[in-house]
Every structure is written in structure tokens, then in C-alpha cells.
Motif scaffolding. Structure first.
Motif, mmCIF file in Angstrom:
data_model
loop_
_atom_site.group_PDB
_atom_site.id
_atom_site.type_symbol
_atom_site.label_atom_id
_atom_site.label_comp_id
_atom_site.label_asym_id
_atom_site.label_seq_id
_atom_site.Cartn_x
_atom_site.Cartn_y
_atom_site.Cartn_z
ATOM 1 N N ALA A 84 66.186 28.146 13.460
ATOM 2 C CA ALA A 84 65.595 28.582 12.192
ATOM 3 C C ALA A 84 64.797 29.879 12.346
ATOM 4 C CB ALA A 84 64.689 27.478 11.633
ATOM 5 N N ILE A 85 64.278 30.123 13.534
ATOM 6 C CA ILE A 85 63.469 31.336 13.736
ATOM 7 C C ILE A 85 64.217 32.408 14.526
ATOM 8 C CG2 ILE A 85 61.378 29.900 13.731
ATOM 9 C CD1 ILE A 85 61.118 30.493 16.736
ATOM 10 N N GLU A 86 65.361 32.068 15.072
ATOM 11 C CA GLU A 86 66.071 32.998 15.966
ATOM 12 C C GLU A 86 66.405 34.345 15.325
ATOM 13 O OE1 GLU A 86 69.720 32.950 19.215
ATOM 14 O OE2 GLU A 86 69.492 31.289 17.793
ATOM 15 N N PRO A 87 66.954 34.398 14.097
ATOM 16 C CA PRO A 87 67.280 35.705 13.503
ATOM 17 C C PRO A 87 66.054 36.596 13.336
ATOM 18 C CG PRO A 87 68.380 33.939 12.310
ATOM 19 C CD PRO A 87 67.392 33.290 13.221
ATOM 20 N N GLN A 88 64.936 35.991 12.913
ATOM 21 C CA GLN A 88 63.715 36.766 12.693
ATOM 22 C C GLN A 88 63.091 37.220 14.020
ATOM 23 O OE1 GLN A 88 65.236 35.293 9.632
ATOM 24 N NE2 GLN A 88 64.181 33.605 10.703
ATOM 25 N N VAL A 89 63.181 36.394 15.063
ATOM 26 C CA VAL A 89 62.646 36.796 16.366
ATOM 27 C C VAL A 89 63.471 37.945 16.938
ATOM 28 C CG1 VAL A 89 62.177 36.060 18.729
ATOM 29 C CG2 VAL A 89 61.660 34.518 16.839
ATOM 30 N N PHE B 11 57.966 29.196 32.141
ATOM 31 C CA PHE B 11 56.926 28.450 32.855
ATOM 32 C C PHE B 11 55.844 28.021 31.883
ATOM 33 C CE2 PHE B 11 56.090 32.973 33.044
ATOM 34 C CZ PHE B 11 54.754 33.084 32.700
ATOM 35 N N GLU B 12 55.045 27.042 32.314
ATOM 36 C CA GLU B 12 54.012 26.496 31.436
ATOM 37 C C GLU B 12 52.880 27.498 31.191
ATOM 38 O OE1 GLU B 12 55.011 24.841 34.202
ATOM 39 O OE2 GLU B 12 55.565 22.775 33.670
ATOM 40 N N TYR B 13 52.328 27.424 29.996
ATOM 41 C CA TYR B 13 51.212 28.277 29.600
ATOM 42 C C TYR B 13 50.228 27.433 28.801
ATOM 43 C CZ TYR B 13 49.186 32.876 28.437
ATOM 44 O OH TYR B 13 48.372 33.985 28.322
ATOM 45 N N GLY B 14 49.975 26.242 29.321
ATOM 46 C CA GLY B 14 49.256 25.229 28.556
ATOM 47 C C GLY B 14 47.758 25.263 28.618
ATOM 48 N N LYS B 15 47.177 26.324 29.174
ATOM 49 C CA LYS B 15 45.710 26.366 29.216
ATOM 50 C C LYS B 15 45.118 26.662 27.841
ATOM 51 C CE LYS B 15 45.666 31.229 30.694
ATOM 52 N NZ LYS B 15 45.244 32.159 31.767
ATOM 53 N N TYR B 16 45.922 27.220 26.938
ATOM 54 C CA TYR B 16 45.497 27.459 25.556
ATOM 55 C C TYR B 16 46.127 26.423 24.633
ATOM 56 C CZ TYR B 16 44.448 32.217 27.283
ATOM 57 O OH TYR B 16 43.973 33.294 27.983
ATOM 58 N N TRP B 17 45.515 26.259 23.461
ATOM 59 C CA TRP B 17 46.122 25.436 22.413
ATOM 60 C C TRP B 17 47.294 26.169 21.757
ATOM 61 C CZ3 TRP B 17 45.937 20.536 20.851
ATOM 62 C CH2 TRP B 17 44.847 19.744 21.174
ATOM 63 N N HIS B 18 47.228 27.477 21.687
ATOM 64 C CA HIS B 18 48.230 28.289 20.987
ATOM 65 C C HIS B 18 48.324 27.887 19.509
ATOM 66 C CE1 HIS B 18 49.773 30.111 24.717
ATOM 67 N NE2 HIS B 18 49.567 28.928 25.249
ATOM 68 N N GLY B 19 47.148 27.719 18.904
ATOM 69 C CA GLY B 19 47.100 27.309 17.507
ATOM 70 C C GLY B 19 47.675 28.320 16.536
ATOM 71 N N TYR B 20 47.782 29.595 16.976
ATOM 72 C CA TYR B 20 48.399 30.607 16.113
ATOM 73 C C TYR B 20 49.833 30.245 15.742
ATOM 74 C CZ TYR B 20 50.379 31.929 20.619
ATOM 75 O OH TYR B 20 51.028 31.898 21.824
ATOM 76 N N LEU B 21 50.466 29.379 16.546
ATOM 77 C CA LEU B 21 51.845 28.964 16.253
ATOM 78 C C LEU B 21 51.936 28.141 14.970
ATOM 79 C CD1 LEU B 21 53.038 27.923 19.834
ATOM 80 C CD2 LEU B 21 53.656 30.000 18.583
ATOM 81 N N VAL B 22 50.817 27.561 14.550
ATOM 82 C CA VAL B 22 50.806 26.768 13.314
ATOM 83 C C VAL B 22 51.194 27.630 12.119
ATOM 84 C CG1 VAL B 22 49.296 25.503 11.715
ATOM 85 C CG2 VAL B 22 49.159 25.070 14.179
ATOM 86 N N THR B 23 50.872 28.912 12.169
ATOM 87 C CA THR B 23 51.290 29.824 11.097
ATOM 88 C C THR B 23 52.491 30.674 11.513
ATOM 89 O OG1 THR B 23 49.612 31.411 11.857
ATOM 90 C CG2 THR B 23 49.009 29.942 10.033
ATOM 91 N N LEU B 24 52.529 31.087 12.786
ATOM 92 C CA LEU B 24 53.572 32.014 13.226
ATOM 93 C C LEU B 24 54.970 31.397 13.171
ATOM 94 C CD1 LEU B 24 54.411 34.741 14.347
ATOM 95 C CD2 LEU B 24 53.897 33.895 16.655
ATOM 96 N N ARG B 25 55.152 30.192 13.676
ATOM 97 C CA ARG B 25 56.497 29.612 13.697
ATOM 98 C C ARG B 25 57.047 29.367 12.284
ATOM 99 N NH1 ARG B 25 59.089 25.638 16.515
ATOM 100 N NH2 ARG B 25 60.493 27.146 17.478
ATOM 101 N N PRO B 26 56.258 28.791 11.361
ATOM 102 C CA PRO B 26 56.777 28.663 9.985
ATOM 103 C C PRO B 26 57.100 30.017 9.348
ATOM 104 C CG PRO B 26 54.923 27.194 10.300
ATOM 105 C CD PRO B 26 54.986 28.065 11.518
ATOM 106 N N LEU B 27 56.261 31.022 9.575
ATOM 107 C CA LEU B 27 56.522 32.345 8.997
ATOM 108 C C LEU B 27 57.797 32.955 9.552
ATOM 109 C CD1 LEU B 27 52.936 33.930 8.892
ATOM 110 C CD2 LEU B 27 54.349 33.265 6.942
ATOM 111 N N LEU B 28 58.068 32.714 10.837
ATOM 112 C CA LEU B 28 59.265 33.276 11.463
ATOM 113 C C LEU B 28 60.557 32.649 10.933
ATOM 114 C CD1 LEU B 28 58.135 33.714 15.187
ATOM 115 C CD2 LEU B 28 58.765 35.533 13.576
ATOM 116 N N THR B 29 60.446 31.592 10.173
ATOM 117 C CA THR B 29 61.654 31.020 9.561
ATOM 118 C C THR B 29 62.110 31.841 8.363
ATOM 119 O OG1 THR B 29 60.406 29.545 8.091
ATOM 120 C CG2 THR B 29 61.000 28.676 10.274
#
Length: 413
Positions: free
Chosen positions: A25-30, A109-127
Motif C-alpha cells: 500500500a505504501i510502496e508506490p509512494q515510497v 537490522f533492529e532499531y528498537g531503541k526508539y518507539w518510532h511513533g512518527y510512523l503512526v502518521t507517516l505510514r498511513p500518509l504514505l498510502t
């Protein structure tokens, strides 16, 4: 405790939910976004609304797109806790191109030290839109929030405080913010917090509610921010609190609100590590420990004191990233400092608002604690000086007796 549990549950649910969005769903926009990053480069210069050419951090925005694209929707819980990212030995914009084309040179690789809460808006917008359109939307929303904030500052405080805020924004080149998603995060939290504190009196009607507000602000910063300018979300709302309620303008209250913010910030950040272990069996503490050492202490070839020295040099007028032309900046300071001296409201007022100077020092203190990170990423972290400018300018402004100033000027004439 109830607020913490509610926020932790909500944040965990949100981050897992956005990881369930299919990559297709986000691939074309990315892919379209990757072209923009490739054309602009990693650190392009953009012209701010004040006419200055300012460095924009496409590097981190590109990294955010990589994390968004690496999300494994087949295993959303595990992926949401591990937050995979990809980077090969090439430029990060090239890494994104490799990722979307499937020409991976390394494994994510993992990058789990952050919550990466910006994805809550970024991933839906990228659709529905690419990076270019997201920037436009970002500018519109930020513009609306700025207007609402300025209106509330004028109505609840004064036009003078509003002008102090505008000058502080100008000093740190805030006009460039819509160009960068990761620059924008703390501005969103700060503006929404200011609107809430000024627009909804019941939120701070009692001391207990005020503490909960700052706990929530700190927790939200830990979730959404990518370690950019967290002090902004503490210092600016705290300045507003001190100005709107004289009873709060005491050091014990200021320290209590700071403690509530830091408790929310630290507890919510550490909760990501706990949730990652409980939900995915992933322990990011080794990564966290290395990151803390990297960002806060010096190396043998550059000791800690060297970082602090460099930070002091950066705070001097020579540093162009946050300097709005020396003559203009010092002229603005003089325009407030001289009247504050010749037409002062008196020692009682000065003493009452001394906590504003402590608030102003929050950013330099943060720079000292997180010295290496602040120095290395100063094109990002310099905007935390919004706290310094806003609190200092407000301190000068509230100490001016305008009736005495007018009388003094007339007598001179």
C-alpha cells in the motif's frame, strides 16, 4: 499510574496497528519519495520564510521512510517492537533506492531503541501521498497550529508575549520546519501543548492536573520524537505556565513540573524496551547502552571537556545556524533589556519571574548532558534554543513598566 497505563496501552496499540498496513500500500509512494531524496541530496539548503538559506536534514527523513518501508506486515507485533531499518555502505538515499528496488546488499537490522511513533502518521500518509505532498500537508497543519497558538497567546497573555514568541521562532529559523518531518515533531507537541494549556483552563485547574499534563507531554515526546529537540516540549509550555499563573512561578513548582515531564519522558522510553522484550522477546538494552555512551560521553581523541567547549563556542554570535544576523539579534535584545533596566517594575517582579531564567537554562543544561549528540547534530538540536530565546525575552518583557517607560521617554523629549 492510570494515565501511564492508558498512554502505554494506546501507544503500543497504535504502533502495532500501523505496522499492519501492507507494504504494497505504501510502496508506490515510497518509490516516488526515494526520487525526491535522490534529487535533493542528504543535506540540502532551503530558503526559510525569513530569507535565510538553512540546512535541511533529509538524512533522517530518508531513514524514517526506510523504517516505514521495512515494516513486516506479516508479523506486525514483532516488527513493531524491533523496528527494522536498512542501511548499506552507500549514501542513505541510495540505500532507500536499493531497498525499494529489492537490490539489498545487507540484511535489515533492529532499531528498537526508539518507539518510532512518527510512523503512526507517516505510514498511513504514505498510502495516499509521497514525501513532496506530505511536506505540503505538514506546512498547512503547522501553519494552522501556529495561528491558533498566536491567537491564544494574545488573548490569554498579551501581544507582547506573542511578539516574544515570534521573535524566538525567528531566531531559530522555524520557517524551514515544514520541509523536514523530523524537525516538525517537537514543534507539533509544543504547539498542541501550548494550545491545550491556554485554551482549556480545566487542564491546569488543580496542581495535580498540571503535573499530569506535563507527564503526558513528556511521555508523548518520548513516543513521537526521534531525539531531536525534546527540551522544546518542556521549556516552551513551562514558560507559558509561568506567565499565565503567577502562583506557579516559584522554583518548587517549576522543579515539580520538570520532574513530571522527565518522569513521563524516561518512563515511556524505557517502557518501549520492556514491551519489546515482553511482546517480541527482543532486548535492545545493549543497543541502548552503546547509544547512551555514544551520545553523552567523549572519546579518547575528543574528551568530554572538548565537547563542552565546542558547545559554548556554538552558543556564541558566530554560529550562523541560529543567528538572525548579529546586529538584528542584539538589537532585539537591547530593545527589551534597556527598557527593563531604566523602567523596571521593581525587585518584587524581578524575583517573582526569576524561574523563567531557570527555564531558559534547560537547553544549555541538556546540551551539557547529551554533549556529543548535541554537538554532532547541531543543525537539528540548535532549534531547542527556542526555549532559551522565548524564556529570556519573556523575562525581560514582564519586567518592563510601560507607564514608567512612557513617562521617562516624554521627560527626555
Amino acid at each position: 499510574m492510570l494515565l501511564y497505563i492508558v498512554m502505554l496501552t494506546m501507544f503500543t496499540t497504535l504502533i502495532i496497528a500501523v505496522y499492519m498496513i501492507p507494504r504494497s500500500a505504501i510502496e508506490p509512494q515510497v518509490k516516488s519519495s526515494a526520487k525526491i531524496f535522490s534529487q535533493e541530496g542528504v543535506y540540502p539548503f532551503k530558503t526559510s520564510v525569513d530569507g535565510r538559506r538553512v540546512l535541511v536534514d533529509n538524512h533522517t527523513d530518508c531513514c524514517m521512510h526506510i523504517v516505514a518501508y521495512c515494516a513486516d506486515d506479516a508479523h506486525p507485533v514483532d516488527a513493531a517492537m524491533r523496528n527494522y531499518r536498512y542501511r548499506d555502505n552507500a549514501d542513505i538515499t541510495v540505500s532507500l533506492e536499493h531497498l525499494v528496488s529489492g537490490n539489498l546488499l545487507n540484511e535489515p537490522f533492529e532499531y528498537g531503541k526508539y518507539w518510532h511513533g512518527y510512523l503512526v502518521t507517516l505510514r498511513p500518509l504514505l498510502t495516499v501521498m509521497d514525501y513532496g505532498k506530505i511536506r505540503i500537508l505538514n506546512g498547512i497543519i503547522l501553519g494552522i497550529l501556529f495561528v491558533i497558538t498566536l491567537i491564544l497567546l494574545t488573548r490569554r497573555l498579551s501581544i507582547g508575549i506573542t511578539l516574544c514568541f515570534l521573535v524566538a521562532l525567528f531566531m531559530v529559523h522555524s520557517g524551514i520546519i515544514p520541509w523536514s518531518l523530523q524537525f516538525s515533531t517537537c514543534y507539533y507537541i509544543t504547539l498542541v501543548s501550548m494550545i491545550a494549556l491556554l485554551g482549556f483552563k480545566w487542564l491546569t485547574a488543580t496542581w495535580h492536573r498540571s503535573l499530569l499534563c506535563f507527564f503526558a507531554i513528556g511521555a508523548s515526546t518520548a513516543f513521537f520524537d526521534f531525539l531531536t529537540t525534546p527540551m522544546m516540549t518542556l521549556g516552551v509550555p513551562l514558560t507559558v505556565m509561568l506567565l499565565k499563573d503567577e502562583k506557579i512561578c516559584r522554583m518548587r513548582f517549576v522543579l515539580a513540573l520538570c520532574a513530571a515531564w522527565f518522569l513521563g519522558y524516561g518512563l515511556m522510553w524505557a517502557s518501549k524496551w520492556l514491551m519489546a522484550y515482553l511482546l517480541a522477546g527482543y532486548n535492545p538494552l545493549a543497543e541502548v547502552s552503546q547509544s547512551i555512551k555514544l551520545h553523552s560521553v567523549g572519546k579518547e581523541e575528543l574528551p568530554m571537556w572538548s565537547y563542552w567547549q565546542k558547545m559554548i563556542n556554538m552558543l556564541s554570535p558566530r554560529w550562523s545556524l541560529f543567528e538572525a544576523k548579529g546586529w538584528m539579534r542584539w538589537g532585539i535584545i537591547a530593545a527589551l533589556a534597556i527598557p527593563a533596566l531604566v523602567a523596571n517594575k521593581g525587585r518584587l517582579t524581578t524575583n517573582r519571574y526569576l524561574p523563567l531564567l531557570f527555564v531558559a537554562m534547560l537547553t544549555p543544561l541538556w546540551y551539557i548532558v547529551v554533549a556529543r549528540h548535541s554537538y554532532t547534530h547541531f543543525y537539528i538540536t540548535s532549534r531547542a534554543l527556542l526555549v532559551w530565546w522565548f524564556a529570556c525575552l519573556c523575562f525581560l518583557y514582564v519586567n518592563i513598566d510601560f507607564k514608567k517607560l512612557k513617562s521617562h521617554v516624554l521627560n527626555k523629549l
